[in-house]
Structure formats: C-alpha cells, structure tokens
Motif scaffolding. Structure first.
Motif, PDB file in Angstrom:
ATOM      1  N   ASP A 167       0.813  -1.213   0.000  1.00  0.00           N
ATOM      2  CA  ASP A 167       0.000   0.000   0.000  1.00  0.00           C
ATOM      3  C   ASP A 167       0.849   1.267   0.000  1.00  0.00           C
ATOM      4  N   ALA A 168       2.052   1.202   0.553  1.00  0.00           N
ATOM      5  CA  ALA A 168       2.936   2.367   0.629  1.00  0.00           C
ATOM      6  C   ALA A 168       4.367   1.886   0.766  1.00  0.00           C
ATOM      7  N   VAL A 169       5.303   2.816   0.564  1.00  0.00           N
ATOM      8  CA  VAL A 169       6.710   2.517   0.780  1.00  0.00           C
ATOM      9  C   VAL A 169       7.274   3.500   1.799  1.00  0.00           C
ATOM     10  N   CYS A 170       8.140   2.999   2.662  1.00  0.00           N
ATOM     11  CA  CYS A 170       8.908   3.846   3.565  1.00  0.00           C
ATOM     12  C   CYS A 170      10.268   4.030   2.918  1.00  0.00           C
ATOM     13  N   VAL A 171      10.532   5.224   2.423  1.00  0.00           N
ATOM     14  CA  VAL A 171      11.758   5.525   1.688  1.00  0.00           C
ATOM     15  C   VAL A 171      12.826   5.951   2.690  1.00  0.00           C
ATOM     16  N   GLN A 172      13.857   5.120   2.845  1.00  0.00           N
ATOM     17  CA  GLN A 172      14.883   5.335   3.868  1.00  0.00           C
ATOM     18  C   GLN A 172      16.153   5.885   3.240  1.00  0.00           C
ATOM     19  N   GLY A 173      16.466   7.127   3.574  1.00  0.00           N
ATOM     20  CA  GLY A 173      17.700   7.738   3.098  1.00  0.00           C
ATOM     21  C   GLY A 173      18.904   7.268   3.876  1.00  0.00           C
ATOM     22  N   ILE A 174      20.067   7.552   3.336  1.00  0.00           N
ATOM     23  CA  ILE A 174      21.322   7.110   3.946  1.00  0.00           C
ATOM     24  C   ILE A 174      21.548   7.762   5.311  1.00  0.00           C
ATOM     25  N   GLU A 175      20.810   8.856   5.596  1.00  0.00           N
ATOM     26  CA  GLU A 175      20.978   9.571   6.862  1.00  0.00           C
ATOM     27  C   GLU A 175      20.391   8.825   8.054  1.00  0.00           C
ATOM     28  N   PRO A 187      27.892  -6.659   0.254  1.00  0.00           N
ATOM     29  CA  PRO A 187      29.086  -6.057   0.867  1.00  0.00           C
ATOM     30  C   PRO A 187      29.928  -5.268  -0.122  1.00  0.00           C
ATOM     31  N   HIS A 188      29.756  -5.530  -1.413  1.00  0.00           N
ATOM     32  CA  HIS A 188      30.532  -4.795  -2.409  1.00  0.00           C
ATOM     33  C   HIS A 188      30.076  -3.335  -2.528  1.00  0.00           C
ATOM     34  N   SER A 189      28.890  -3.029  -1.966  1.00  0.00           N
ATOM     35  CA  SER A 189      28.406  -1.650  -2.028  1.00  0.00           C
ATOM     36  C   SER A 189      28.803  -0.840  -0.808  1.00  0.00           C
ATOM     37  N   ASP A 190      29.529  -1.452   0.138  1.00  0.00           N
ATOM     38  CA  ASP A 190      29.982  -0.727   1.326  1.00  0.00           C
ATOM     39  C   ASP A 190      30.945   0.389   0.919  1.00  0.00           C
ATOM     40  N   GLY A 191      30.982   1.432   1.729  1.00  0.00           N
ATOM     41  CA  GLY A 191      31.927   2.512   1.464  1.00  0.00           C
ATOM     42  C   GLY A 191      31.263   3.859   1.589  1.00  0.00           C
ATOM     43  N   THR A 192      32.045   4.893   1.451  1.00  0.00           N
ATOM     44  CA  THR A 192      31.539   6.250   1.637  1.00  0.00           C
ATOM     45  C   THR A 192      30.507   6.638   0.595  1.00  0.00           C
ATOM     46  N   GLY A 193      30.522   5.979  -0.563  1.00  0.00           N
ATOM     47  CA  GLY A 193      29.567   6.324  -1.607  1.00  0.00           C
ATOM     48  C   GLY A 193      28.288   5.514  -1.564  1.00  0.00           C
ATOM     49  N   ALA A 194      28.130   4.678  -0.540  1.00  0.00           N
ATOM     50  CA  ALA A 194      26.954   3.819  -0.453  1.00  0.00           C
ATOM     51  C   ALA A 194      25.724   4.618  -0.059  1.00  0.00           C
ATOM     52  N   GLY A 195      24.595   4.280  -0.690  1.00  0.00           N
ATOM     53  CA  GLY A 195      23.329   4.875  -0.284  1.00  0.00           C
ATOM     54  C   GLY A 195      23.051   6.213  -0.936  1.00  0.00           C
ATOM     55  N   VAL A 196      21.792   6.633  -0.828  1.00  0.00           N
ATOM     56  CA  VAL A 196      21.320   7.873  -1.449  1.00  0.00           C
ATOM     57  C   VAL A 196      20.675   8.743  -0.382  1.00  0.00           C
ATOM     58  N   GLY A 197      20.908  10.040  -0.450  1.00  0.00           N
ATOM     59  CA  GLY A 197      20.291  10.976   0.481  1.00  0.00           C
ATOM     60  C   GLY A 197      18.786  10.996   0.326  1.00  0.00           C
ATOM     61  N   THR A 269      28.121   0.819   9.923  1.00  0.00           N
ATOM     62  CA  THR A 269      29.054  -0.214  10.365  1.00  0.00           C
ATOM     63  C   THR A 269      28.392  -1.584  10.358  1.00  0.00           C
ATOM     64  N   ARG A 270      29.200  -2.617  10.188  1.00  0.00           N
ATOM     65  CA  ARG A 270      28.759  -4.003  10.355  1.00  0.00           C
ATOM     66  C   ARG A 270      29.236  -4.568  11.696  1.00  0.00           C
ATOM     67  N   ALA A 271      29.907  -3.764  12.504  1.00  0.00           N
ATOM     68  CA  ALA A 271      30.597  -4.257  13.683  1.00  0.00           C
ATOM     69  C   ALA A 271      29.702  -5.012  14.648  1.00  0.00           C
ATOM     70  N   PHE A 272      28.470  -4.563  14.823  1.00  0.00           N
ATOM     71  CA  PHE A 272      27.607  -5.141  15.851  1.00  0.00           C
ATOM     72  C   PHE A 272      26.674  -6.227  15.348  1.00  0.00           C
ATOM     73  N   SER A 273      26.307  -6.177  14.075  1.00  0.00           N
ATOM     74  CA  SER A 273      25.284  -7.111  13.584  1.00  0.00           C
ATOM     75  C   SER A 273      25.643  -7.843  12.303  1.00  0.00           C
ATOM     76  N   GLY A 274      26.647  -7.370  11.590  1.00  0.00           N
ATOM     77  CA  GLY A 274      26.978  -7.977  10.310  1.00  0.00           C
ATOM     78  C   GLY A 274      26.233  -7.383   9.140  1.00  0.00           C
ATOM     79  N   ARG A 275      25.358  -6.396   9.424  1.00  0.00           N
ATOM     80  CA  ARG A 275      24.619  -5.688   8.380  1.00  0.00           C
ATOM     81  C   ARG A 275      24.866  -4.190   8.561  1.00  0.00           C
ATOM     82  N   HIS A 288      36.515  -2.558  15.526  1.00  0.00           N
ATOM     83  CA  HIS A 288      36.060  -3.804  14.910  1.00  0.00           C
ATOM     84  C   HIS A 288      35.291  -3.623  13.601  1.00  0.00           C
ATOM     85  N   GLY A 289      34.799  -2.413  13.355  1.00  0.00           N
ATOM     86  CA  GLY A 289      34.029  -2.179  12.141  1.00  0.00           C
ATOM     87  C   GLY A 289      34.736  -2.570  10.855  1.00  0.00           C
ATOM     88  N   PRO A 290      36.038  -2.236  10.708  1.00  0.00           N
ATOM     89  CA  PRO A 290      36.728  -2.566   9.451  1.00  0.00           C
ATOM     90  C   PRO A 290      36.871  -4.062   9.197  1.00  0.00           C
TER      91      PRO A 290
END
Length: 368
Positions: A167-175, A187-197, A269-275, A288-290
C-alpha cells in the motif's frame, strides 16, 4: 487522490519501529494518542512476545498503530569469516567478563509465526524491513484490513514493492539511524559512496512508483518534515527524535550519548550485527568495524552478550548506539510533548512556505 494514511493519523508523523527495545508499547501508544502513528518493532522478539506488546498498546490507546517485521534472511554467512571475527572479539568477552554468543540462531526471526498472529488478530498497519513480501502475503493482510508498508532504499526496491501489492513505501535515506533496510545486503556496495540521500531518493521513487511515500532519514525538526512533504512524501518517519523520550525503551546511556559531546558523528558499520547500520562512533565501532564480516544475523548473535555486558557495566563504548545523522538535535521531551512541538514547527514551516494561506494538500498530503 488522498491516501489511506489519512485514516491512520491526524498528523503526518510516524514513529519509526526501532528493534532492540526502544519502540516500547508506551512510546507507540503515546505517539498514536498524540495524533501520529506509533510503531512496535517485532524484530528479535518471539511471536508471543510481539503479541503481548500488541495487547499492551491496545490497552493504552484506541488509536491506530503499526507493527514492523524483519524479512527472513538468506543463509549467506561465511562460517569461516564469522569464526575469524569471533577470535578478534575474544578480548572484548574477557574484558566484560562474558561469553560470545551462539551464531546458530534463526535467520528468519520467527517470520511465519508472526505473520500467522497478525492474520488472526489484525493490527491497522504492518511494515516490512530487509526485503519485500510476496504478493500472497500482502494480499492476505489486505483481506483482514491491514495497511502494508515496505521499507525501500532504492527506486528499484520501490518498484518491487509496488509490483508485490504494498500500500505504501517507507523511503529510507542514507541519513537514517539503525539498520539500512536494503532488500539485498551486498558487501561490495559498502563505502563512503553507499546509499542515497533522502530528498534525492524521494524524487527518484516518485518518478518510478505511484505509491504513497513515507520519508525516513535524519528527520528531527518540523521544518524537515515540511521539506519532505513538499518534496512529495505523504508522511515523515522519525526514529532518533523519539529515542530520547522517557517512554522509549532505549538504555539511558544510549539516550545520553545522543547529545554527549564525546560522540561527535555517526557511521555505517557491520561491527555489531553484520549488516550496515548507522550508529554513534564509539571504541567498538572504530576497532572492529573494518573487520566485521557481512554475516547478519550471525554477528548480531555473536556480539549480543558483549553489548549487554557493556550496558550493565555502564560503558557505552561497546554498546550499539544506533542514531541518525541528526542525533545532536535530540530533545528529551515526553512523546506527547515532542509530537506537540513537531506539529507546531511543521505548521510554522508551512506558513513560511505558503504565506498566502492557499489551500494545501491536507494533513497527510496526497499521492499521484
């Protein structure tokens, strides 16, 4: 045309479902009673635990509320990588005098059992994170009168949600604070350029789908809510803003850290959950994040005892301090007071945007 969201809350403000205890029944009920849409987070709970919280909310308010489910995750964890990470965390377990967790926990989070409860005893809204349900599931919820929302982080994910019948979408920005609700953890999308504002993502989704948009990511003030409504969203979802409320079930150290000068920024970070999840940068995240593998929820189970032991010891440096980029703007107000303040700020911002007083689109906007 007016969206069905107009039947759910007087004000275009949704309290984000925050798994791990923050989204307490008291918080969800207070937000709904104040004219927003409160949410329970069923993640990491049993089906019975979810049902008990639903019962509590119903005892506290007669207003609509929602329940969020985690989608089952594929068994993609590299067991060897998880064991290497276990060895790296051995010192943490020793320091906090605890054992590391068993990584053999279920990857489906009791999904089918929770859906069965929600079909048998429906709630007004059910939202989904970490994927999109199939059409059959969404149709079953529609038949019992439940409004369905799918969390998306790309226009492609929004198209998939529309095709499935959401019925709807919750659009989640990188913020956004906490876990990124990506449908596929790459995991290949990790990095400073990941996600959209968020503002860019709203525009991209509105170009591709006709579903109402709930905007999420870094929103802390009424003027920001006005901005996402002007950008085409039907409502705004706030998580970190409600985290500091007394009704929130977040640990006191977590609430204090939001505005503590010691914590100056957030990172994914993936440090606490792996995601990938956005949290305040503390010692555990830095060290531990890296090295954390892409292995959710195995890493979540692995680090859980350390996080709990750190909280018990009063040490925020090894807690998962989830927070959005706007965390410094957190206000320690009761949920009803925060709602009142946000509504007043939204009205003031709308007056500035529309000084002529021309008719607007209604309390929750519209979708086209």
């Amino acid at each position: 045309m007016p969206t069905a969201l107009t039947d759910l809350c007087r004000h275009p403000i949704v309290q984000a479902p925050m798994a791990g205890g923050a989204s307490s029944p008291e918080l969800a009920a207070a937000v709904s009673t104040a004219g927003g849409l409160g949410f329970l987070a069923a993640g990491y709970k049993t089906a019975d635990g979810m049902y008990q919280e639903i019962t509590q909310v119903r005892g506290l308010t007669d207003r609509p509320f929602g329940v969020n489910l985690f989608m089952p995750q594929p068994e993609l964890a590299d067991a060897a990588a998880v064991e290497v990470y276990r060895e790296q965390l051995a010192g943490e377990a020793t320091w906090y005098e605890t054992e590391l967790g068993d990584t053999a926990g279920s990857a489906d989070d009791g999904y089918d059992a929770k859906l069965a409860v929600l079909r048998e005893d429906p709630v007004p809204v059910v939202s989904f994170t970490f994927g999109c349900p199939d059409r059959k599931t969404l149709q079953a919820l529609d038949r019992v009168g439940t409004y369905t929302v799918v969390t998306v982080t790309t226009a492609a994910e929004a198209r998939a949600a529309q095709e499935a019948g959401a019925d709807a979408v919750c659009v989640q920005g990188i913020e956004a604070g906490g876990h990124q609700g990506t449908h596929r953890d790459d995991p290949h999308s990790d990095g400073t350029g990941a996600g959209v504002g968020l503002l860019t993502l709203i525009a991209e989704v509105r170009e591709d789908v006709r579903l109402p948009v709930i905007a999420a990511g870094g929103l802390m003030r009424g003027a920001q809510i006005a901005a996402v409504l002007a950008a085409g969203a039907a409502a705004a979802q706030l998580g970190t803003a409600f985290l500091a409320c007394p009704e929130s079930g977040a640990h006191p150290l977590h609430k204090q850290a939001l505005t503590d000068p010691l914590f100056t920024r957030t990172e994914l970070t993936r440090a606490f959950s792996g995601r990938p999840a956005r949290g305040l940068v503390n010692r555990f995240l830095r060290e531990h994040g890296p090295y954390a593998p892409a292995a959710y929820p195995a890493v979540h189970y692995l680090t859980s005892p350390v996080r709990k032991a750190a909280a018990k010891a009063g040490d925020p440096q090894a807690m998962s301090l989830w927070a959005g980029q706007g965390h410094r703007l957190a206000r320690q107000l009761p949920a009803s007071g925060l709602m009142e303040t946000l509504v007043a700020e939204l009205a003031a911002a709308r007056d500035q945007l529309n000084p002529s007083g021309a008719a607007g689109t209604g309390p929750l906007g519209s979708a086209s």
